[in-house]
Design a protein around this motif. Sequence first.
Motif, PDB file in Angstrom:
ATOM      1  N   LEU A  92       0.830  -1.204   0.000  1.00 45.55           N
ATOM      2  CA  LEU A  92       0.000   0.000   0.000  1.00 45.55           C
ATOM      3  C   LEU A  92       0.867   1.257   0.000  1.00 45.55           C
ATOM      4  CD1 LEU A  92      -2.821   1.288   0.149  1.00 45.55           C
ATOM      5  CD2 LEU A  92      -2.658   1.103   2.643  1.00 45.55           C
ATOM      6  N   LEU A  93       1.899   1.269   0.800  1.00 41.21           N
ATOM      7  CA  LEU A  93       2.798   2.429   0.843  1.00 41.21           C
ATOM      8  C   LEU A  93       3.504   2.631  -0.500  1.00 41.21           C
ATOM      9  CD1 LEU A  93       4.307   2.135   4.425  1.00 41.21           C
ATOM     10  CD2 LEU A  93       2.709   3.869   3.580  1.00 41.21           C
TER      11      LEU A  93
ATOM     12  N   TYR B 102       8.237   6.672   5.179  1.00 45.88           N
ATOM     13  CA  TYR B 102       7.106   5.905   5.698  1.00 45.88           C
ATOM     14  C   TYR B 102       7.516   4.500   6.115  1.00 45.88           C
ATOM     15  CZ  TYR B 102       3.767   9.540   4.582  1.00 45.88           C
ATOM     16  OH  TYR B 102       3.068  10.716   4.565  1.00 45.88           O
TER      17      TYR B 102
ATOM     18  N   GLU C  62       2.371   1.786  -3.390  1.00 44.96           N
ATOM     19  CA  GLU C  62       1.367   2.301  -4.323  1.00 44.96           C
ATOM     20  C   GLU C  62       1.088   3.782  -4.064  1.00 44.96           C
ATOM     21  OE1 GLU C  62      -3.342   1.608  -4.819  1.00 44.96           O
ATOM     22  OE2 GLU C  62      -2.124  -0.221  -4.863  1.00 44.96           O
ATOM     23  N   GLN C  63       0.972   4.162  -2.791  1.00 43.94           N
ATOM     24  CA  GLN C  63       0.632   5.541  -2.440  1.00 43.94           C
ATOM     25  C   GLN C  63       1.811   6.497  -2.589  1.00 43.94           C
ATOM     26  OE1 GLN C  63      -0.840   4.944   1.573  1.00 43.94           O
ATOM     27  NE2 GLN C  63      -2.955   5.149   0.871  1.00 43.94           N
ATOM     28  N   TYR C  64       3.005   6.014  -2.331  1.00 40.65           N
ATOM     29  CA  TYR C  64       4.196   6.872  -2.317  1.00 40.65           C
ATOM     30  C   TYR C  64       5.306   6.247  -3.155  1.00 40.65           C
ATOM     31  CZ  TYR C  64       1.560   8.540   1.671  1.00 40.65           C
ATOM     32  OH  TYR C  64       0.552   8.999   2.484  1.00 40.65           O
TER      33      TYR C  64
END
Length: 153
Positions: free
Chosen positions: A68-69, A82, A71-73
Amino acid sequence: MDNQAWALCFLDEGVAMSVISRKETRCQWLEDEEHAFEHLLNDYLNYVAELGELEPEQVLVAKERFELLIEQYPEPEVLTEYLNDLTVGLTRLLWFGPLSALAEDYGDFPLALRAFYWQEYGEGDEDPVEPVVEDDWIYLVECMDDFLLEDDY
C-alpha cells in the motif's frame, strides 16, 4: 556499473546495536527499479519480519502495508520515510533509490556519500558536492561499504 542499478541500504537498529554495540549496515545493489521494489517487498520485508519475530499472519499484514505504501508513495525518498516509521527499532533505510541519484542528487545521503567519495578518490580540488560522472559510478559503488562503516550519516 549499469545506469539502471538501484540500491537498498539500511542500518540494523535492533540486534546489532544491542548485541555487538556497533553499526551494522547493509547495502544491496539491484539490477533495476523493478528488482529493487521486488527486493523491498520480499527479502527486506522478510529480514525485518525475522528481526521483529513476526508470526506468519503478521508478515502478510506487513506485506500488505508495504504494498500500500509503495502504491501511495512511489517516490523513493518519501517511501523511505514511511517505511522507516514502520520498522523503527529494527532497521532504518538509509537509501532506497537509483545509483544515478546517488551520483547526482543533492539529498543528505547522496551528498555525504559523494563527499566521502571525493575524499577517497579525488585529487583534492573537487567540490564535495560535485556529481560523479557515469564512467566512475563503479568507484562510487566500491566506496559505499567503507562509507557506511566509517561515516556518520
